[in-house]
Design a protein around this motif. Structure first.
Motif, PDB file in Angstrom:
ATOM      1  N   ARG A 142      62.631  35.075  24.973  1.00 27.74           N
ATOM      2  CA  ARG A 142      62.689  34.307  26.209  1.00 27.74           C
ATOM      3  C   ARG A 142      64.413  33.944  26.259  1.00 27.74           C
ATOM      4  O   ARG A 142      64.855  33.552  25.365  1.00 27.74           O
ATOM      5  CB  ARG A 142      61.943  33.387  26.497  1.00 27.74           C
ATOM      6  N   SER A 191      51.816  35.289  30.450  1.00 28.69           N
ATOM      7  CA  SER A 191      50.833  34.242  30.169  1.00 28.69           C
ATOM      8  C   SER A 191      51.338  33.133  29.365  1.00 28.69           C
ATOM      9  O   SER A 191      52.336  33.214  28.462  1.00 28.69           O
ATOM     10  CB  SER A 191      49.514  34.846  29.847  1.00 28.69           C
ATOM     11  N   ASN A 192      50.690  32.048  29.348  1.00 24.54           N
ATOM     12  CA  ASN A 192      50.785  31.040  28.280  1.00 24.54           C
ATOM     13  C   ASN A 192      49.997  31.309  27.236  1.00 24.54           C
ATOM     14  O   ASN A 192      48.872  31.917  27.282  1.00 24.54           O
ATOM     15  CB  ASN A 192      50.799  29.622  28.978  1.00 24.54           C
ATOM     16  N   LEU A 211      57.906  29.756  31.225  1.00 23.53           N
ATOM     17  CA  LEU A 211      57.004  29.309  32.364  1.00 23.53           C
ATOM     18  C   LEU A 211      56.008  28.485  31.855  1.00 23.53           C
ATOM     19  O   LEU A 211      54.893  28.830  31.439  1.00 23.53           O
ATOM     20  CB  LEU A 211      56.467  30.411  33.434  1.00 23.53           C
ATOM     21  N   ILE A 214      50.981  26.522  35.553  1.00 25.15           N
ATOM     22  CA  ILE A 214      49.808  25.576  36.280  1.00 25.15           C
ATOM     23  C   ILE A 214      48.590  25.810  35.888  1.00 25.15           C
ATOM     24  O   ILE A 214      47.924  24.690  35.611  1.00 25.15           O
ATOM     25  CB  ILE A 214      49.857  26.039  37.812  1.00 25.15           C
TER      26      ILE A 214
END
Ligand code: PMP
Length: 307
Positions: A142, A191-192, A211, A214
């Motif tokens: 990242r 994704s997380n 990110l 949410i």
């Protein structure tokens, strides 16, 4: 989305059937990459956290120097209107997007007053509850805020994630476990990421480089409310190798169990099952998205893979 069908597009004040042209050759965003999007979902006629996704796309636009043109409330209304004619079993990927039309000062910047907006709705089935993922490492990291617009869900960040994904697939896995600039675990390419050890849940602490989704926040809240300890902390790849359970969270599938990280294998254990149940129970507690009679046939054939 590659599998998207029954596509509807909101553009310039009206809903259109299908994947329609929304960009021109001289649009600033078309060649300068000044484009942001967000992804929300309707499934089982619920649209969890739709307002949060609309808020985030407006924040993403601002982070790229664009002025968002649609309020969160108006965007939610528009999306609920567009969702009405999907059938009761349709699962829909909801994608609001902003991009710039004109250059601003210095030519490569965007004129903040020239922001265009569209919403693309596509029918994309929810992955079955039995779906799972396998992870491997990738040489790509990242970026940090110093070198990329990681404070936005911006299209220009995704080619980096795409090469992570291609590398993982070439190695025989379905996704990559991705490091931040310090070499700690950040997220996956899409994704997380969460892990479980001795019944407690751990996820990388939001450090501004990935990110912090949410869906991640929703799972953390639901698990904590159910009495489960959730730690947001720095995690290494060795922490993941020593985990009892690993799962991914994101808008598209909400939760996906991970069955392998390289040669380490994981069970689909009790915490993953609990997190899934908590999410679905919460989603069902939300007001249903209003429906009209479904359309018999889309007026125009959808173009898969476009959006
Ligand atoms: N990280 C990346 C790179 C993503 O593309 C996504 C999907 N939007 C996520 C994390 C999860 O974010 P969210 O839960 O907000 O969908």
């Amino acid at each position: 989305m590659a599998q998207g069908t029954d596509i509807r597009t909101w553009f310039r004040g009206a809903w259109h059937e299908g994947s329609i042209p929304i960009m021109h050759s001289a649009d600033h965003g078309a060649w300068m990459g000044t484009m942001v999007f967000d992804g929300a979902r309707m499934f089982e006629r619920r649209a969890p956290d739709l307002d949060a996704h609309c808020e985030r796309v407006n924040r993403s636009a601002e982070a790229l120097g664009m002025r968002p043109t649609v309020t969160v409330e108006a965007m939610v209304e528009l999306i609920l209107d567009g969702l009405q004619t999907y059938g009761p079993r349709a699962a829909v990927y909801i994608r609001p997007m902003y991009w710039s039309l004109e250059p601003g000062p210095g030519f490569i910047t965007a004129d903040p007053e020239s922001t265009a907006f569209a919403i693309c709705l596509e029918e994309v089935p929810m992955p079955p509850a039995s779906a799972s993922a396998t992870l491997t490492t990738t040489r790509y990291h990242r970026p940090t805020l110093h070198v990329a617009t990681v404070n936005a869900k911006a299209s220009c960040l995704y080619p980096n994630n795409q090469r992570m994904m291609l590398e993982a697939i070439a190695k025989g896995f379905t996704n990559a476990l991705v490091a931040d600039a310090h070499g700690n675990v950040a997220e996956t390419a899409t994704s997380n990421i969460f892990m479980v050890r001795d019944g407690e849940v751990f996820t990388p602490i939001a450090n501004g480089t990935f990110l912090a989704g949410i869906t991640r926040a929703r799972h953390i809240g639901l698990l904590r409310a159910a009495g489960r300890k959730v730690h947001e902390t720095t995690l290494t790849f060795d922490d993941f190798r020593a985990a009892d359970e690993v799962f991914m969270t994101g808008n598209l599938a909400k939760i996906t169990p991970v069955t392998a990280f390289d040669d380490v294998r994981y069970e689909l254990g009790p915490v993953i099952r609990q997190a899934r149940e908590l999410y679905w129970d919460w989603a069902h507690s939300l007001a249903a998205v209003p429906a009209t009679a479904p359309r018999a046939e889309p007026a125009q054939t959808a173009t898969p893979g476009r959006g």
